[in-house]
Write a protein that holds these residues in place. Structure first.
Motif, PDB file in Angstrom:
ATOM      1  N   MET A 185       0.838  -1.195   0.000  1.00 39.50           N
ATOM      2  CA  MET A 185       0.000   0.000   0.000  1.00 39.50           C
ATOM      3  C   MET A 185       0.872   1.244   0.000  1.00 39.50           C
ATOM      4  N   VAL A 226      -1.908   5.634   2.677  1.00 39.76           N
ATOM      5  CA  VAL A 226      -2.894   4.706   3.252  1.00 39.76           C
ATOM      6  C   VAL A 226      -2.506   4.399   4.708  1.00 39.76           C
ATOM      7  N   LYS A 245      -7.752   2.914   2.169  1.00 38.47           N
ATOM      8  CA  LYS A 245      -7.501   2.814   0.729  1.00 38.47           C
ATOM      9  C   LYS A 245      -8.696   3.322  -0.046  1.00 38.47           C
ATOM     10  N   ASN A 289      -8.896   6.418  -2.567  1.00 33.28           N
ATOM     11  CA  ASN A 289      -9.250   6.151  -3.965  1.00 33.28           C
ATOM     12  C   ASN A 289     -10.414   7.019  -4.410  1.00 33.28           C
ATOM     13  N   ASN A 292      -8.851  -2.148  -6.440  1.00 35.81           N
ATOM     14  CA  ASN A 292      -8.487  -1.905  -5.043  1.00 35.81           C
ATOM     15  C   ASN A 292      -8.468  -3.229  -4.286  1.00 35.81           C
TER      16      ASN A 292
END
Length: 455
Positions: free
Chosen positions: A285, A289, A314, A318, A454
């Motif tokens: 990640m 994050v 995340k 996003n 994701n």
RNA sequence: GGUUGGAUAACAUAAUGGUAAUGUAUAAGAUUGCAAAUCUUAGAAUGACGGUUCAAUUCCGUCUCUAACCUCCA
């Protein structure tokens, strides 16, 4: 704006007033450099990074120091185990720390003192304590005499008598009192050491912070921070020795302690072996994050690290980046951070509140996407919290990953051709194929964009 | 054993002496060739028992569970 901070010393939230408005001082206990660093080490770095930003926003001159402990038994042991020079261990670990912090968008502190650069000052510090009868020499060690300091235990709210009673404190015969702590300890020939009036040796762990604070800032600083687990004995001992050395001056006016990162209900610690290294997490990640995850609960509360937590962070980022991806970059140099974000953070660094404000700004922004002012303020505020520094497109497609953008673009063209001729099964096959490659398609109006799945 | 915290919906997390906010998840709908994304709407919470109060999730007490520290830790 008024900054209020929970002071561990008084167990109250207090309005922060620096001793000198023109020069605000903060010292935070940094890492002991003997290996790679875990997310537990990252939490104070992120928390106090935010506080430093907040203070800088409010006061003209803020000096933030975070030390590097580069002499310690753990380092000595690591060097012996790996059969390398101590300096090799400390250099590597320090570099690792710096790169970890950079990826987490933690700004460099103003000063980063190394313990080994202050050995002679530490010796002077000890000599002074001996002169004042706060320390004594015993079998090559120099020990702080806690009975010479009446307030011992005040900072951590404990009574020395209770601690000795049912505790696991090992009684060393060279100590007058079991709680007396080492200021200087003798080194064997194969151990790192410096000459001193008490023979060749090295400083005890607690001494460096007191000494460096005195050297860098003077007798009293505004804020001293660190992990909750340092409250006792580390900070208690710092308090004791500095108080005595500086003739009754308090070491720090505000003491701030961050809660522990937990793994499945228990603390993450090297001795339990349940650690997550920052550098390992970064394989899975981006740093933001991790940063958002660390900010998702209030800094004084324990933070349970979990997949859910990470996935949510995340997803949030996003969503933000997906939105921003639709618009041109804007210059935010002269934009102000949202007031509500600032006031949330000014209330004892309430990051969850600030995050929820960020969400509500985002909601407003979606309703009025062409509002440049709103968009700049949103980005600026996120930046202030150490977020949204990436280019949206880069974030979404993660260029460093191993997907071949050319192949993807070709497949998208092929699929759109199929869609135009209403050959939907072919189009869907292509989409599934891309999905297997970890690519998610989005048809917006006539344009097809894509992003990494994701996961 | 001693000290200090914590307990809020499925999960995570704020706030507050008087409509308990936010995100994710869930459900329904809109949109879409189907999706994704987005939009609208909905359901869903203050550990237990007492006390103070007109009113307690908030203040006080007891209990239960839980974490940290008392040994190196951030």
């Amino acid at each position: 704006m008024e900054i209020r901070l929970y002071n561990s010393k008084t167990k109250k939230k207090e309005i922060f007033h620096p001793v000198d408005e023109e020069n605000v001082t903060m010292y935070v206990c940094g890492p002991t450099v003997y290996g790679s660093h875990h997310i537990g080490n990252a939490r104070p770095a992120v928390v106090f990074d935010l506080l430093a930003k907040l203070l800088r926003n409010e006061y003209k001159n803020v000096t933030y120091a975070r030390n590097i402990t580069d002499v310690d038994d753990k380092i000595i042991n690591a060097a012996i185990e790996q059969n390398v020079e101590i300096s090799e261990i400390t250099k590597k670990s320090t570099n690792q720390y710096h790169s970890d912090m950079k990826i987490l968008n933690v700004e460099d502190p103003n000063k980063e003192p190394y313990a080994t650069q202050f050995i002679s000052e530490m010796v002077l510090f000890i000599e002074d304590l001996i002169t004042k009868d706060n320390a004594y020499v015993s079998e090559g060690h120099v020990l702080f005499d806690i009975n010479s300091y009446k307030s011992y235990g005040d900072l951590s709210s404990r009574d020395p008598k209770d601690m000795i009673a049912g505790s696991r404190v090992k009684v060393q015969d060279y100590k007058k009192n079991p709680l007396d702590f080492v200021l200087w300890k003798p080194s064997n020939e194969n151990e790192i050491g410096w000459n001193s009036p008490w023979g060749r040796g090295r400083p005890g762990w607690h001494l460096e912070c007191s000494t460096m604070i005195l050297e860098i800032f003077g007798e009293t600083i505004d804020i001293h921070g660190g992990g909750e687990d340092l409250r006792f004995p580390h900070h208690e001992n710092e308090c004791a020795q500095s108080f005595c050395r500086n003739d009754g001056k308090q070491l720090a006016n505000f003491w701030l302690h961050n809660g522990m990162v937990q793994m499945a209900d228990s603390k993450m610690s090297k001795s339990l072996g349940n650690i997550l290294l920052i550098k390992d997490l970064l394989n899975d990640m981006p740093g933001e994050v991790i940063r958002l995850s660390l900010m998702s609960s209030h800094y004084r509360q324990p933070l349970k690290w979990s997949d859910d937590l990470v996935n949510q962070s995340k997803k949030t980022l996003n969503t933000f980046y997906s939105f921003l991806d639709q618009y041109e970059d804007i210059d935010i140099t002269n934009i102000n951070v949202n007031e509500e974000i600032l006031s949330s953070l000014s209330d004892d660094i309430n990051t969850p509140k600030a995050i929820s404000v960020l969400h509500s700004m985002f909601k407003d922004l979606k309703k009025d996407p062409d509002n440049i002012e709103l968009r700049s303020s949103f980005i600026k505020s996120a930046n202030f919290m150490g977020l949204l520094f990436s280019k949206p497109r880069n974030w979404l497609i993660k260029e460093d990953s191993n997907v071949d953008t050319k192949v993807i673009d070709e497949l998208i063209i092929e699929r759109n051709r199929a869609r135009q001729s209403k050959d939907f099964s072919v189009a869907d096959d292509i989409r599934d194929k891309l999905l297997d490659m970890g690519v998610v398609l989005e048809d917006k109006n006539d344009i097809t964009t894509w992003k990494k799945k994701n996961d």
